[in-house]
Scaffold this active site. Structure first.
Site, PDB file in Angstrom:
ATOM      1  N   CYS A  49       0.859  -1.188   0.000  1.00 41.08           N
ATOM      2  CA  CYS A  49       0.000   0.000   0.000  1.00 41.08           C
ATOM      3  C   CYS A  49       0.892   1.234   0.000  1.00 41.08           C
ATOM      4  O   CYS A  49       1.802   1.359   0.825  1.00 41.08           O
ATOM      5  CB  CYS A  49      -0.896  -0.018   1.241  1.00 41.08           C
ATOM      6  SG  CYS A  49      -1.927   1.461   1.392  1.00 41.08           S
ATOM      7  N   CYS A  52       0.255   3.226   3.630  1.00 41.63           N
ATOM      8  CA  CYS A  52       0.713   2.735   4.932  1.00 41.63           C
ATOM      9  C   CYS A  52       1.799   1.674   4.861  1.00 41.63           C
ATOM     10  O   CYS A  52       2.268   1.202   5.892  1.00 41.63           O
ATOM     11  CB  CYS A  52      -0.476   2.208   5.730  1.00 41.63           C
ATOM     12  SG  CYS A  52      -1.138   0.642   5.125  1.00 41.63           S
ATOM     13  N   CYS A  97      -7.283  -1.297   1.345  1.00 42.45           N
ATOM     14  CA  CYS A  97      -6.226  -1.806   2.214  1.00 42.45           C
ATOM     15  C   CYS A  97      -6.839  -2.040   3.591  1.00 42.45           C
ATOM     16  O   CYS A  97      -7.445  -1.133   4.172  1.00 42.45           O
ATOM     17  CB  CYS A  97      -5.089  -0.790   2.290  1.00 42.45           C
ATOM     18  SG  CYS A  97      -3.812  -1.205   3.497  1.00 42.45           S
ATOM     19  N   CYS A 100      -5.220   0.438   6.422  1.00 44.04           N
ATOM     20  CA  CYS A 100      -5.484   1.883   6.505  1.00 44.04           C
ATOM     21  C   CYS A 100      -6.790   2.312   5.848  1.00 44.04           C
ATOM     22  O   CYS A 100      -7.160   3.479   5.928  1.00 44.04           O
ATOM     23  CB  CYS A 100      -4.321   2.676   5.914  1.00 44.04           C
ATOM     24  SG  CYS A 100      -4.179   2.593   4.113  1.00 44.04           S
ATOM     25  N   CYS A 122      -8.319  -5.199 -10.028  1.00 45.63           N
ATOM     26  CA  CYS A 122      -7.903  -4.082 -10.873  1.00 45.63           C
ATOM     27  C   CYS A 122      -7.515  -2.938  -9.926  1.00 45.63           C
ATOM     28  O   CYS A 122      -8.374  -2.322  -9.305  1.00 45.63           O
ATOM     29  CB  CYS A 122      -9.068  -3.686 -11.780  1.00 45.63           C
ATOM     30  SG  CYS A 122      -8.679  -2.391 -12.946  1.00 45.63           S
TER      31      CYS A 122
END
Length: 140
Positions: A49, A52, A97, A100, A122
């Site tokens: 991510c 984070c 995610c 976060c 995607c």
């Protein structure tokens, strides 16, 4: 939003670029084919991510879908959370995610891709960074 990496909008704006903030925090979408990680392929390492740094996808689950965004057939267990998205007059599955709550993109099923689950995550390239096993990093 879920997870431990919660911040205020002001805190996110201080660490994310305007484009990252628009996509990760405001559920935007980058232009197809514009991201650095769309055509990035490696057999070792993980995609994390961009907000984070949580690991999200193994490099071995990335495939070329031709859609213009990085595509994966499977997330690292527990790293990605699915939500029903009814925006724009349709029903889709949004992925975020887990750590976060940052918007990653959407999941599509049954498109006939030859992967173990016939599923395509995607993902906006700008929502990701890639880290290989030697510690090198590529930002989306």
């Amino acid at each position: 939003m879920s997870g431990d990496a919660q911040k205020s909008d002001e805190e996110w704006r201080a660490i994310l670029s305007p484009e990252q903030f628009r996509i990760l925090r405001e559920k935007g979408t980058e232009r197809a084919g514009s991201g650095k990680l769309d055509k990035h392929y490696s057999t070792d390492g993980d995609y994390h991510c961009a907000a984070c740094d949580a690991p999200l996808y193994k490099a071995t689950t990335k495939f070329n879908s031709g859609c213009g965004w990085p595509a994966f057939f499977e997330a690292i267990p527990g790293a990605v959370t699915r939500h029903e998205d009814r925006a724009f007059g349709m029903v889709r599955t949004e992925i975020t995610c887990t750590a976060c709550g940052g918007h990653l993109g959407h999941v599509f099923k049954g498109e006939g891709f030859k992967n173990p689950v016939d599923e395509r995550h995607c993902v906006n390239s700008v929502s990701l960074t890639f880290k290989d096993e030697k510690g090198s990093e590529v930002k989306g």
